[in-house]
Design an enzyme around this catalytic site. Structure first.
Site, short mmCIF file in Angstrom:
data_model
loop_
_atom_site.label_atom_id
_atom_site.label_comp_id
_atom_site.label_asym_id
_atom_site.label_seq_id
_atom_site.Cartn_x
_atom_site.Cartn_y
_atom_site.Cartn_z
N CYS A 25 0.80 -1.22 0.00
CA CYS A 25 0.00 0.00 0.00
C CYS A 25 0.83 1.27 0.00
O CYS A 25 1.99 1.28 0.42
CB CYS A 25 -0.88 0.05 1.25
SG CYS A 25 -2.04 -1.29 1.36
N GLY A 51 1.46 -0.06 -4.91
CA GLY A 51 0.15 -0.72 -4.95
C GLY A 51 -0.52 -0.40 -6.26
O GLY A 51 -0.75 0.77 -6.55
N ASN A 126 -1.07 1.79 5.49
CA ASN A 126 0.03 1.04 4.89
C ASN A 126 0.66 0.21 6.01
O ASN A 126 1.11 0.77 7.00
CB ASN A 126 1.06 2.01 4.29
CG ASN A 126 2.30 1.32 3.76
OD1 ASN A 126 3.37 1.91 3.69
ND2 ASN A 126 2.20 0.07 3.38
N GLY A 127 0.66 -1.10 5.83
CA GLY A 127 1.22 -1.97 6.86
C GLY A 127 0.32 -3.16 7.07
O GLY A 127 -0.51 -3.49 6.22
N TYR A 266 14.37 -2.44 -2.21
CA TYR A 266 13.49 -2.62 -3.36
C TYR A 266 12.21 -1.77 -3.34
O TYR A 266 11.83 -1.24 -4.37
CB TYR A 266 13.10 -4.10 -3.48
CG TYR A 266 12.08 -4.36 -4.56
CD1 TYR A 266 12.43 -4.23 -5.91
CD2 TYR A 266 10.77 -4.70 -4.25
CE1 TYR A 266 11.49 -4.44 -6.91
CE2 TYR A 266 9.83 -4.92 -5.25
CZ TYR A 266 10.20 -4.79 -6.58
OH TYR A 266 9.28 -4.99 -7.56
#
Ligand code: SF4
Length: 495
Positions: A25, A51, A126-127, A266
Site C-alpha cells: 500500500c 500498490g 500502509n502496513g 526494493y
C-alpha cells in the site's frame, strides 16, 4: 457522496516474471488547498509502485465527504473531469492498494469510511496488523458488523467502541489495542491525522506546499506536486494537520525504531528520501559493499532492470568493471496480459526482458539483482543471457538470502516457496544455473547503510525476512498453525 470506478481487473496472476516481494500500500493526505483531490491523485500516481490494483480518494469540503474508489491504476480511475469535480474539498486522503490474493474486492479498497456520532472519518493504512484476526473475532462477538476483509477495518470498529472524548482520544485508544506495522492517514471534519507505529516499520513523511500540509509514504509524492519535504514522522508519533498548522502528539511509550530495510533494497522509489537517506544512494552503496564482499573476475556488470540498476552501478564503480545495459526491459507489459499456456510459457520472461546480445556475447557477465524470492525469474534471465552468448554468468544479489515471510504489510510467498528457505547458496546457484552466486551479508548490508554492523542485541532495522528476528509479535495464525496476515488469508475464518 461515494462513487466507484466500473473498471474490473481479472484475478491478478502470480506472474513468474514478477518475482519480487510486493509492498501492499501507499498513502497520501493533504490539508489546506482547494485542489486537495487533484494533488492527492498526483501523489498517488507517484506512489503507484507501492500498490497497483486499486485506489481511492476521500475529500472533505467543510460539509460533506466526497469519495471515489476503483480498481486499476490511478491514471485510469481519476482520469474523468467529472470524477475530479465531484471530489471537492480543502482536504483529502488517498490510498493505493495491492490486492494480495484472489479478486480485488471494491469493498476492500481504501480509504475506508465510516459515520460516527462525532461525524465522518476516512482512513488509509500502509502496513499490517499482526493481531487483526484476534481483535476482529472479539469485535464480532460484541456485535460489530464488518464490511470488508481488511485489517484496517478493525481500527474503525475499535474507534467506534471506544469511550474516548475526542476523535483523537478514540484513535489513540484504538491504536493501543493493535499490534503490527502501520502508517495511517485519517480524515475527519476537524483535520487530517497521520500516525506511524511505535517501531516505525513503514515510512511516513511530512511535506508542505504553500499553506497546505501533506503526508505521504515517500518523498517522490512531494516532488510531483512541487511540495517541499519537511521531515519524517517519528515512530509512535501522531500529527494533526488543520487550520492551526501541524501539532505533534506522543501518546505511546517510545519503541525501538525498526524501519523496514527492504524499503531501501526494493520497495521505495530510488528518487525518494526515507529516514534521512537517499534510496538511490543506499542502493549504490549496497552494490559497492557487495562488490567488496564477492569479487569475481569478469568482463561486464549487467543489472537486472529496473530494480537492480542502482546496485549494479555501485558494483561496477567499486569493481572497476564496465557497466552495460545487457538486458533491456519492456515497460509496456500490462499486468492483465494473457496468462501463457504451457506451450508458450518459456516465452513469458521475454515479455518483460530481452538480452542485449552485443553487450553480452563472448563475455563473462556479472548479473546484479536486488533480491531472489522464488528464483523463477532469475533462472529464466540466466538462461536468456547464456543463450545470448555469455561465456560465464555470475549472479550478485543486493540483499541477504530471503529466508522468511514478512507479516508487516508486504506480500510474501509462504516460506516453503522461498528459494533461500529450501537451498543453501550452492544449491540455489545450481537451481538458477549460474557459475557463481553471492548475496550481500547481513553485516555488509548494515555497513552499506552507514552502520558498523548489525547490532544483534538491538537491531537498527527490521530485517526479519533475512534473519527471522521479528520485531513485533505475530499473534494471528492460519488454520495450518503458521503466522498469517489477515489480508492474505484466502478464506476469512469464522469469527
Ligand atoms: S520482514 Fe522484511 S519486508 Fe517485512 S518489514 Fe521486515 S524487512 Fe521489511
Amino acid at each position: 457522496m461515494i462513487t466507484t470506478h466500473p473498471f474490473h481487473l481479472p484475478e491478478t496472476p502470480e506472474t513468474e516474471d514478477d518475482d519480487h516481494l510486493r509492498e501492499e500500500c501507499a498513502i497520501f493526505g493533504i490539508y489546506g488547498t482547494q485542489d486537495a483531490a487533484a494533488h492527492t491523485a498526483l501523489g498517488l500516481h507517484a506512489l503507484q509502485h507501492r500498490g497497483q490494483e486499486a485506489s481511492g480518494i476521500v475529500a472533505f469540503d467543510g460539509k460533506r465527504f466526497n469519495a471515489h474508489r476503483g480498481l486499476g491504476h490511478v491514471s485510469e480511475i481519476f482520469v474523468s473531469p467529472n470524477v475530479m469535480a465531484r471530489l471537492e474539498g480543502h482536504a483529502a486522503i488517498g490510498h493505493n492498494r495491492y490486492a494480495t490474493t484472489g479478486e480485488t474486492l471494491l469493498r476492500n479498497v481504501q480509504p475506508l469510511f465510516a459515520d460516527f456520532e462525532f461525524g465522518g472519518l476516512a482512513i488509509g493504512h500502509n502496513g499490517n496488523l499482526t493481531n487483526a484476526l484476534k481483535l476482529r473475532r472479539q469485535l464480532v462477538k460484541r456485535g460489530c458488523l464488518f464490511q470488508s476483509t481488511t485489517d484496517t477495518e478493525v481500527i474503525i470498529h475499535l474507534i467506534a467502541t471506544s469511550q474516548g472524548a475526542t476523535v483523537l482520544d478514540r484513535l489513540i485508544d484504538a491504536l493501543r489495542q493493535v499490534e503490527g506495522a502501520y502508517s495511517l492517514v485519517a480524515l475527519t471534519g476537524h483535520g487530517l491525522i497521520g500516525v506511524r507505529d511505535p517501531n516505525g516499520v513503514r515510512p511516513l513523511v511530512l511535506g508542505k506546499l504553500g499553506d497546505a500540509h501533506i503526508l505521504a509514504s515517500e518523498t517522490c509524492a512531494f516532488d510531483i506536486i512541487g511540495a517541499e519535504f519537511v521531515r519524517d514522522i517519528e515512530p509512535g508519533e501522531i500529527v494533526v494537520l488543520n487550520g492551526d498548522g501541524v501539532t505533534s502528539h506522543r501518546p505511546f511509550p517510545p519503541g525501538r525504531k525498526r524501519f523496514c530495510v527492504f524499503e531501501y533494497i526494493y520497495f521505495a522509489r530510488p528518487d525518494s528520501n526515507v529516514e534521512g537517506q537517499s534510496v538511490y544512494e543506499a542502493r549504490k552503496n549496497i552494490g559497492m559493499e557487495l562488490a567488496r564482499e564477492s569479487h569475481v573476475d569478469a568482463d561486464v556488470i549487467v543489472p537486472v532492470p529496473d530494480s537492480g540498476v542502482p546496485a549494479a552501478i555501485g558494483y561496477a564503480a567499486e569493481s572497476g568493471l564496465p557497466f552495460e545495459l545487457g538486458i533491456i526491459r519492456n515497460h509496456y507489459v500490462g499486468r492483465t496480459f494473457i496468462q501463457p499456456t504451457d506451450q508458450i510459457r518459456h516465452y513469458d520472461v521475454k515479455r518483460k526482458h530481452n538480452a542485449n546480445r552485443m553487450q553480452i556475447e563472448g563475455k563473462r557477465v556479472v548479473l546484479v539483482d536486488d533480491s531472489i524470492v522464488r528464483g523463477t525469474t532469475s533462472k529464466k534471465i540466466v538462461e536468456m543471457v547464456r543463450n545470448a552468448g555469455a561465456t560465464e554468468v555470475h549472479m550478485r544479489i543486493a540483499s541477504p538470502p530471503t529466508t522468511n515471510a514478512c507479516f508487516y504489510g508486504v506480500d510474501t510467498p509462504q516460506k516453503e516457496k522461498l528459494l533461500a528457505h529450501n537451498y543453501d547458496i550452492e544449491g540455489m546457484a545450481k537451481v538458477i544455473g549460474v557459475d557463481s552466486l553471492a548475496f550481500i551479508s547481513i553485516d555488509g548490508l548494515y555497513r552499506a547503510m552507514g552502520l558498523p554492523a548489525r547490532n544483534d542485541a538491538m537491531p537498527q532495522y527490521c530485517d526479519a525476512c533475512f534473519t527471522g528476528d521479528y520485531p513485533i509479535s505475530l499473534t494471528d495464525f492460519d488454520d495450518g498453525g503458521d503466522p498469517a496476515q489477515l489480508s492474505l488469508l484466502t478464506e476469512q475464518p469464522a469469527a
